[in-house]
Design an enzyme around this catalytic site. Structure first.
Site, PDB file in Angstrom:
ATOM      1  N   CYS A 124       0.793  -1.229   0.000  1.00 60.10           N
ATOM      2  CA  CYS A 124       0.000   0.000   0.000  1.00 60.10           C
ATOM      3  C   CYS A 124       0.827   1.283   0.000  1.00 60.10           C
ATOM      4  CB  CYS A 124      -0.957  -0.001   1.187  1.00 60.10           C
ATOM      5  SG  CYS A 124      -1.975  -1.494   1.309  1.00 60.10           S
ATOM      6  N   HIS A 266      -4.672   6.739   1.054  1.00 61.85           N
ATOM      7  CA  HIS A 266      -4.799   5.301   0.815  1.00 61.85           C
ATOM      8  C   HIS A 266      -6.138   4.798   1.329  1.00 61.85           C
ATOM      9  CE1 HIS A 266      -4.262   1.090   0.660  1.00 61.85           C
ATOM     10  NE2 HIS A 266      -4.110   0.936   1.948  1.00 61.85           N
ATOM     11  N   ASN A 296      -9.952  -2.200  -1.203  1.00 61.56           N
ATOM     12  CA  ASN A 296      -8.587  -1.732  -0.945  1.00 61.56           C
ATOM     13  C   ASN A 296      -7.705  -2.311  -2.054  1.00 61.56           C
ATOM     14  OD1 ASN A 296      -5.899  -1.496  -0.109  1.00 61.56           O
ATOM     15  ND2 ASN A 296      -6.349  -1.920   2.042  1.00 61.56           N
TER      16      ASN A 296
END
Length: 346
Positions: A124, A266, A296
């Site tokens: 991420c 994020h 995600n």
């Protein structure tokens, strides 16, 4: 906890010329997951904020998604893929141990003779870590067009019976296309990066045999490799660290939080994104979320948010942006950027 701030870039500054994206077509709803997991649509919505996520095709891997995102970025910019001087791929789901996924996706994009390498900064956080690396290659003067590709096939590396990860992730790729901006203009400011190694057991990929209730061996798309996440630990770390990180990053750029027009964060959890804005005292309409639609997407999530903001006219030339990401490591980073128009590039 120490945080590294990249030195000022003298002379040449990188800007984001374009953002390319690729999101798989297959949509998996919460209702579908209810059929195989001990969870409910209401719980997922209330606790994670995801309604649907995208799964890559069985034969598609990170290089496939990444090549499509790179080609999309070039098409949007009206440039040839062969004009790219350097390809950096941020991923934690490489097609193979060797060669780099960057090399594989370049072949699929029809690029030859261009250097390429991978960056694994914890999945991420790659949307800031890999971007900072690309910006510094532009600043060196040695490269004039750098493609920073962020891609992961998250759904292929988790245990499909592990609801702690299966409800969260989707697959996607995105590509920042970087070029030098006109002398005297600003583009990407140096990033502020950090790591907290004591938290590496909060989010990681384990290598271990797993078995179902009948004693049959279970495998992910990566064999005995499975993603493990401790959601509460990540949430506590992020909410205790990221708002302060953003404040310092904005101050590094000589700005105040109110000077920022858009916060691209994020997409780990929809509620977490909103809580970060609330903690900073900034209105929620200075950001947007896409986790509810696509899950995600790891390192691709920040550029995907930027793409959505561009497509809905939430970002315009001259706007000041914050890009913030965090994940396994625990790694975290933030960067201030000025959004550039075509006329801003040299």
């Amino acid at each position: 906890m120490a945080q590294a701030v990249a030195g000022s870039r003298a002379g040449i500054t990188a800007g984001i010329r374009e953002i390319g994206v690729y999101v798989p077509e297959r949509e998996v709803t919460n209702q579908e997951l209810e059929q195989t997991l001990d969870t409910t649509d209401a719980w997922i919505r209330d606790n994670i904020g995801v309604e649907t996520r995208r799964y890559s095709d069985p034969d598609d891997w990170t290089s496939d998604l990444g090549a499509r995102a790179l080609l999309d970025a070039c098409a949007r910019a009206g440039v040839s893929p062969g004009s790219v001087d350097l390809v950096i791929c941020g991923t934690y789901t490489p097609d193979r141990m060797l060669p780099s996924t960057a090399v594989t996706l370049m072949e699929k994009a029809g690029i030859s003779g261009t250097p390429g390498f991978d960056v694994n900064s914890g999945g991420c956080p790659g949307s800031v870590f890999a971007l900072e690396i690309g910006a510094n290659f532009i600043a060196s003067g040695a490269y004039r067009r750098v493609a920073v590709v962020l891609g992961d096939v998250n759904t292929k590396i988790f245990d499909p019976q592990d609801r702690t990860v299966a409800v969260i992730f989707g697959d996607a790729a995105a590509c920042y296309l970087l070029e030098p901006v006109v002398s005297g203009l600003s583009g990407l400011s140096p990033a502020r990066l950090g790591s907290e190694p004591s938290g590496q057991s909060i989010g990681y990929v384990t290598r271990e045999p797993r078995f179902d209730e009948n004693g049959e061996r279970r495998h992910s798309g990566f064999g005995d490799n499975f993603t493990v996440m401790v959601g509460r630990g990540i949430r506590d770390f992020v909410l205790g660290t990221v708002p302060g990180l953003i404040e310092k990053t904005v101050a590094d750029a000589g700005l105040s939080l109110g000077d920022i027009d858009f916060y691209a964060l994020h997409q780990a959890n929809r509620h977490m994104v909103h809580t970060i804005l609330d903690t900073l005292g900034q209105p929620r309409d200075k950001t947007l979320t896409n986790i509810q639609r696509i899950g995600n997407t790891s390192g691709a999530s920040v550029p995907l948010v930027l793409r959505d903001a561009l497509d809905t006219n939430r970002i315009r030339r001259g706007d000041r942006l914050v890009l913030g990401a965090f994940g396994a490591g625990l790694n975290y980073g933030a960067m201030v950027a000025r959004w550039c128009g075509p006329e801003d590039f040299s």
